[in-house]
Design an enzyme around this catalytic site. Structure first.
Site, PDB file in Angstrom:
ATOM      1  N   LYS A  21       0.849  -1.210   0.000  1.00  0.00           N
ATOM      2  CA  LYS A  21       0.000   0.000   0.000  1.00  0.00           C
ATOM      3  C   LYS A  21       0.878   1.251   0.000  1.00  0.00           C
ATOM      4  O   LYS A  21       0.677   2.165  -0.789  1.00  0.00           O
ATOM      5  CB  LYS A  21      -0.886   0.008   1.236  1.00  0.00           C
ATOM      6  CG  LYS A  21      -1.585   1.343   1.506  1.00  0.00           C
ATOM      7  CD  LYS A  21      -2.490   1.305   2.705  1.00  0.00           C
ATOM      8  CE  LYS A  21      -1.818   1.607   3.999  1.00  0.00           C
ATOM      9  NZ  LYS A  21      -1.571   3.026   4.291  1.00  0.00           N
ATOM     10  N   ASN A  22       1.895   1.260   0.884  1.00  0.00           N
ATOM     11  CA  ASN A  22       2.669   2.497   1.079  1.00  0.00           C
ATOM     12  C   ASN A  22       3.729   2.726   0.009  1.00  0.00           C
ATOM     13  O   ASN A  22       4.492   3.688   0.092  1.00  0.00           O
ATOM     14  CB  ASN A  22       3.273   2.523   2.484  1.00  0.00           C
ATOM     15  CG  ASN A  22       2.175   2.739   3.524  1.00  0.00           C
ATOM     16  OD1 ASN A  22       1.038   3.048   3.180  1.00  0.00           O
ATOM     17  ND2 ASN A  22       2.515   2.533   4.780  1.00  0.00           N
ATOM     18  N   ARG A  45      -0.210  14.359  12.941  1.00  0.00           N
ATOM     19  CA  ARG A  45       0.226  14.127  11.559  1.00  0.00           C
ATOM     20  C   ARG A  45       0.471  15.437  10.799  1.00  0.00           C
ATOM     21  O   ARG A  45      -0.099  15.681   9.756  1.00  0.00           O
ATOM     22  CB  ARG A  45      -0.765  13.256  10.801  1.00  0.00           C
ATOM     23  CG  ARG A  45      -1.228  11.997  11.491  1.00  0.00           C
ATOM     24  CD  ARG A  45      -0.154  10.948  11.690  1.00  0.00           C
ATOM     25  NE  ARG A  45       0.354  10.385  10.467  1.00  0.00           N
ATOM     26  CZ  ARG A  45      -0.227   9.385   9.796  1.00  0.00           C
ATOM     27  NH1 ARG A  45      -1.357   8.893  10.223  1.00  0.00           N
ATOM     28  NH2 ARG A  45       0.336   8.903   8.699  1.00  0.00           N
ATOM     29  N   CYS A  89      -5.273  12.187  12.620  1.00  0.00           N
ATOM     30  CA  CYS A  89      -6.041  10.942  12.597  1.00  0.00           C
ATOM     31  C   CYS A  89      -5.920  10.336  13.995  1.00  0.00           C
ATOM     32  O   CYS A  89      -5.332  10.922  14.896  1.00  0.00           O
ATOM     33  CB  CYS A  89      -5.505  10.004  11.516  1.00  0.00           C
ATOM     34  SG  CYS A  89      -3.912   9.328  11.924  1.00  0.00           S
ATOM     35  N   ASP A  95       4.379   0.454  12.151  1.00  0.00           N
ATOM     36  CA  ASP A  95       3.171  -0.176  11.591  1.00  0.00           C
ATOM     37  C   ASP A  95       3.027  -1.638  12.009  1.00  0.00           C
ATOM     38  O   ASP A  95       2.033  -2.276  11.689  1.00  0.00           O
ATOM     39  CB  ASP A  95       3.165  -0.078  10.062  1.00  0.00           C
ATOM     40  CG  ASP A  95       2.971   1.349   9.598  1.00  0.00           C
ATOM     41  OD1 ASP A  95       3.186   1.625   8.398  1.00  0.00           O
ATOM     42  OD2 ASP A  95       2.624   2.199  10.437  1.00  0.00           O
ATOM     43  N   ARG A 119      -8.698  -0.610   4.429  1.00  0.00           N
ATOM     44  CA  ARG A 119      -7.818   0.413   3.849  1.00  0.00           C
ATOM     45  C   ARG A 119      -6.440  -0.162   3.560  1.00  0.00           C
ATOM     46  O   ARG A 119      -5.740   0.314   2.672  1.00  0.00           O
ATOM     47  CB  ARG A 119      -7.672   1.592   4.819  1.00  0.00           C
ATOM     48  CG  ARG A 119      -8.941   2.388   5.005  1.00  0.00           C
ATOM     49  CD  ARG A 119      -8.667   3.646   5.764  1.00  0.00           C
ATOM     50  NE  ARG A 119      -7.543   4.367   5.175  1.00  0.00           N
ATOM     51  CZ  ARG A 119      -6.949   5.395   5.763  1.00  0.00           C
ATOM     52  NH1 ARG A 119      -7.348   5.802   6.935  1.00  0.00           N
ATOM     53  NH2 ARG A 119      -5.945   6.009   5.178  1.00  0.00           N
TER      54      ARG A 119
HETATM   55  C1  EPZ Z   1       4.064   6.972   6.542  1.00  0.00           C
HETATM   56  O1  EPZ Z   1       3.259   7.994   7.099  1.00  0.00           O
HETATM   57  C2  EPZ Z   1       3.156   5.766   6.361  1.00  0.00           C
HETATM   58  N1  EPZ Z   1       2.083   6.094   5.427  1.00  0.00           N
HETATM   59  C3  EPZ Z   1       2.583   5.350   7.716  1.00  0.00           C
HETATM   60  O2  EPZ Z   1       1.813   4.174   7.512  1.00  0.00           O
HETATM   61  C4  EPZ Z   1       3.750   5.007   8.644  1.00  0.00           C
HETATM   62  O3  EPZ Z   1       3.234   4.681   9.922  1.00  0.00           O
HETATM   63  C5  EPZ Z   1       4.678   6.229   8.765  1.00  0.00           C
HETATM   64  O4  EPZ Z   1       5.131   6.623   7.443  1.00  0.00           O
HETATM   65  C6  EPZ Z   1       5.915   5.938   9.615  1.00  0.00           C
HETATM   66  O5  EPZ Z   1       6.609   4.860   9.078  1.00  0.00           O
HETATM   67  C7  EPZ Z   1       2.359   6.103   4.090  1.00  0.00           C
HETATM   68  O6  EPZ Z   1       3.472   5.839   3.657  1.00  0.00           O
HETATM   69  C8  EPZ Z   1       1.210   6.426   3.180  1.00  0.00           C
HETATM   70  P1  EPZ Z   1       5.978  10.325   8.723  1.00  0.00           P
HETATM   71  P2  EPZ Z   1       3.809   9.517   7.165  1.00  0.00           P
HETATM   72  O7  EPZ Z   1       5.883  11.597   7.971  1.00  0.00           O
HETATM   73  O8  EPZ Z   1       4.732   9.755   6.045  1.00  0.00           O
HETATM   74  C9  EPZ Z   1       6.282  13.691  12.021  1.00  0.00           C
HETATM   75  C10 EPZ Z   1      -0.059   2.813   7.715  1.00  0.00           C
HETATM   76  O9  EPZ Z   1      -0.564   2.251   8.694  1.00  0.00           O
HETATM   77  N2  EPZ Z   1       6.143  14.654  10.919  1.00  0.00           N
HETATM   78  O10 EPZ Z   1       7.128   9.406   8.446  1.00  0.00           O
HETATM   79  O11 EPZ Z   1       2.631  10.405   7.340  1.00  0.00           O
HETATM   80  C11 EPZ Z   1       5.013  12.880  12.260  1.00  0.00           C
HETATM   81  O12 EPZ Z   1       4.136  13.583  13.110  1.00  0.00           O
HETATM   82  C12 EPZ Z   1       0.403   4.242   7.814  1.00  0.00           C
HETATM   83  O13 EPZ Z   1       0.129   2.264   6.588  1.00  0.00           O
HETATM   84  C13 EPZ Z   1       6.215  16.016  11.196  1.00  0.00           C
HETATM   85  O14 EPZ Z   1       6.382  16.423  12.342  1.00  0.00           O
HETATM   86  O15 EPZ Z   1       4.643   9.492   8.513  1.00  0.00           O
HETATM   87  C14 EPZ Z   1       5.538  11.617  12.903  1.00  0.00           C
HETATM   88  O16 EPZ Z   1       5.711  11.832  14.283  1.00  0.00           O
HETATM   89  C15 EPZ Z   1       0.099   4.822   9.188  1.00  0.00           C
HETATM   90  N3  EPZ Z   1       6.077  16.913  10.185  1.00  0.00           N
HETATM   91  C16 EPZ Z   1       6.911  11.424  12.250  1.00  0.00           C
HETATM   92  O17 EPZ Z   1       7.245  12.688  11.655  1.00  0.00           O
HETATM   93  C17 EPZ Z   1       5.901  16.509   8.875  1.00  0.00           C
HETATM   94  O18 EPZ Z   1       5.808  17.375   7.979  1.00  0.00           O
HETATM   95  C18 EPZ Z   1       6.942  10.363  11.159  1.00  0.00           C
HETATM   96  O19 EPZ Z   1       5.869  10.654  10.281  1.00  0.00           O
HETATM   97  C19 EPZ Z   1       5.820  15.120   8.615  1.00  0.00           C
HETATM   98  C20 EPZ Z   1       5.959  14.205   9.641  1.00  0.00           C
END
Ligand code: EPZ
Length: 419
Positions: free
Chosen positions: A22-23, A122, A117, A306, A398
């Site tokens: 998915k990702n 996020r 969410c 995850d 999803r």
């Molecule tokens: C990706 O989400 C995945 N989704 C998530 O999978 C996964 O849990 C996550 O990466 C971590 O591995 C997809 O790839 C579509 P991040 P993402 O930006 O990119 C902070 C699932 O279950 N952050 O790596 O949204 C954020 O708050 C989903 O398949 C900022 O502060 O996660 C978090 O604490 C859930 N500012 C950390 O970074 C930003 O601009 C990591 O988030 C962006 C992120």
């Protein structure tokens, strides 16, 4: 809302095939916006989020067609609408991934600000700051991110926090920018590498994907290609935990075991016998109860967040005490409250869940709150005594293709119960 009814106690056995990730599929579908010629993407999983992304692309004018095996053809030669509406973005945060491609290809993008969410706020500040560093004028008005530029220019960006979609968005934005962009403290996930490989196949000049420093030399345009999405490492890990929790023995085909080393090591510590090949992985629990393990979630190649809920479920019935430390998201223990209703003995101390295994969970009606929490509850139901009813399983749909079908192939007694 559909529910899943699970009769616990069946030892899983047999073999199933793993679907496309998915990702990886979501950023790659967004990346079709970069191409000036049609592209074909195969091994796309049948998931709600994929359907949402296809609808989003079609709403922009991208011609998207797909066959019954979800081989997707996307033609983004003409994209008159450069806007991602709230109605679609609110159902899938990953819609933010169209921001970089739209902006770098067309000089404009209006993307609804994705809300938080269940698992956390996020924010997308790092996405926006990166685009501003590349010269874009970005404002947030009426809940929309409005970005404009004549042509993005290369920048040297150092991420404050490792962000998967932030790395992906800016890698796509840099592909058509003027000059060489450097992304430091970049995410190293296999899905980032898969997106980069897809972009390189279209003619992008990217080096270092999968390391903390990614270099992207902008080009004038990207062409067509055919690309196959990599296997889903989280789906793989989820079924392996299901087998470990039920003392079973399963084999997963079309998998990529090299992408989930940290998970396989922890399953070995829990007492599972693991065998792997290039595209398959086998777990044999020999009918034993898992031993408790302690994990700490980290960016790749660390233990994936995850897979945290699934290991919480396994620790709930394991022999001993295991601690689960969540370092990525601020609210990712929603599943613990439901596991406790099934008799789990888990104490939460800040971002640590201390799990003391019980002999058996007891079935109960439980409610899914987010994608991976719901997977954890399904696993708990497989191991619990009695019939567990998991509500709000649209969360499961999803991220898991035909979950009850695949589990039934492994011998589980599970069926979908319409509302
Ligand atoms: C990706 O989400 C995945 N989704 C998530 O999978 C996964 O849990 C996550 O990466 C971590 O591995 C997809 O790839 C579509 P991040 P993402 O930006 O990119 C902070 C699932 O279950 N952050 O790596 O949204 C954020 O708050 C989903 O398949 C900022 O502060 O996660 C978090 O604490 C859930 N500012 C950390 O970074 C930003 O601009 C990591 O988030 C962006 C992120």
């Amino acid at each position: 809302m559909d529910k899943l009814l699970i009769k616990g106690g069946v030892r899983l056995s047999g073999e199933i095939s793993i679907s496309g990730a998915k990702n990886a599929a979501l950023p790659i579908l967004a990346g079709t916006l970069l191409a000036s010629e049609p592209v074909t993407i195969s091994n796309v999983p049948h998931l709600k989020d994929v359907a949402t992304t296809i609808t989003l692309l079609q709403s922009m004018g991208v011609e998207v067609t797909f066959d019954d095996r979800l081989n997707v053809e996307a033609d983004a030669r003409n994209v008159p609408v450069r806007r991602a509406p709230y109605e679609l973005v609110k159902t899938m945060r990953a819609s933010i991934l169209v921001l970089g491609p739209l902006l770098t290809r067309f000089g404009e993008a209006d993307v609804s600000l994705p809300g938080g969410c269940a698992i956390g706020a996020r924010p997308v500040n790092l996405h926006v700051q990166g685009l501003q560093a590349m010269g874009a004028k970005v404002t947030v008005e009426n809940g929309f991110i409005k970005a404009r530029t004549r042509r993005l220019k290369a920048a040297h960006i150092v991420f404050d926090t490792v962000t998967v979609t932030g790395t992906e968005n800016l890698m796509m934005a840099a592909a058509l920018a003027d000059g060489e962009t450097v992304l430091e403290n970049a995410a190293r996930e296999p899905e980032v590498i898969d997106l980069a490989s897809f972009m390189i196949a279209m003619g992008a000049k990217i080096s270092g994907a999968g390391t903390s420093t990614v270099r992207i030399e902008g080009v004038e345009s990207l062409g067509g290609t055919s690309y196959e999405v990599l296997p889903d490492r989280i789906e793989t890990g989820t079924y392996l935990v299901a087998a470990a929790m039920t003392g079973g023995r399963i084999r997963l085909k079309r998998a990529a075991p090299k992408d989930l080393e940290a998970v396989l090591i922890k399953l070995g510590e829990a007492g599972a016998e693991i065998k792997t090949g290039k595209d398959w992985v086998e777990l044999d629990m020999h009918g034993k109860r898992p031993r408790a393990v302690s994990i700490k979630t980290l960016p790749y190649p660390g233990f994936p967040t995850d897979m945290q809920a699934q290991f919480c479920a396994m620790n709930s019935i394991a022999d001993g005490v295991g601690t689960i430390t969540e370092t990525i998201f601020e609210n990712r223990f929603q599943h613990v409250l439901e596991l406790q209703r099934m008799g789990a003995n888990i104490r939460i101390e800040g971002n640590v869940a201390v799990c003391t295994g019980v002999d058996k969970l007891t079935a109960a009606p439980v409610m899914a709150t987010d994608l991976r929490a719901s997977a954890g509850l399904v696993l708990a139901g497989l191991a619990a005594e009695g019939d567990t009813l998991v509500d709000r399983i649209y969360h499961v749909d999803r991220g898991y293709e035909r979950i009850e079908e695949k589990l039934r192939q492994l011998g589980a007694e599970i069926r979908r119960v319409p509302r």
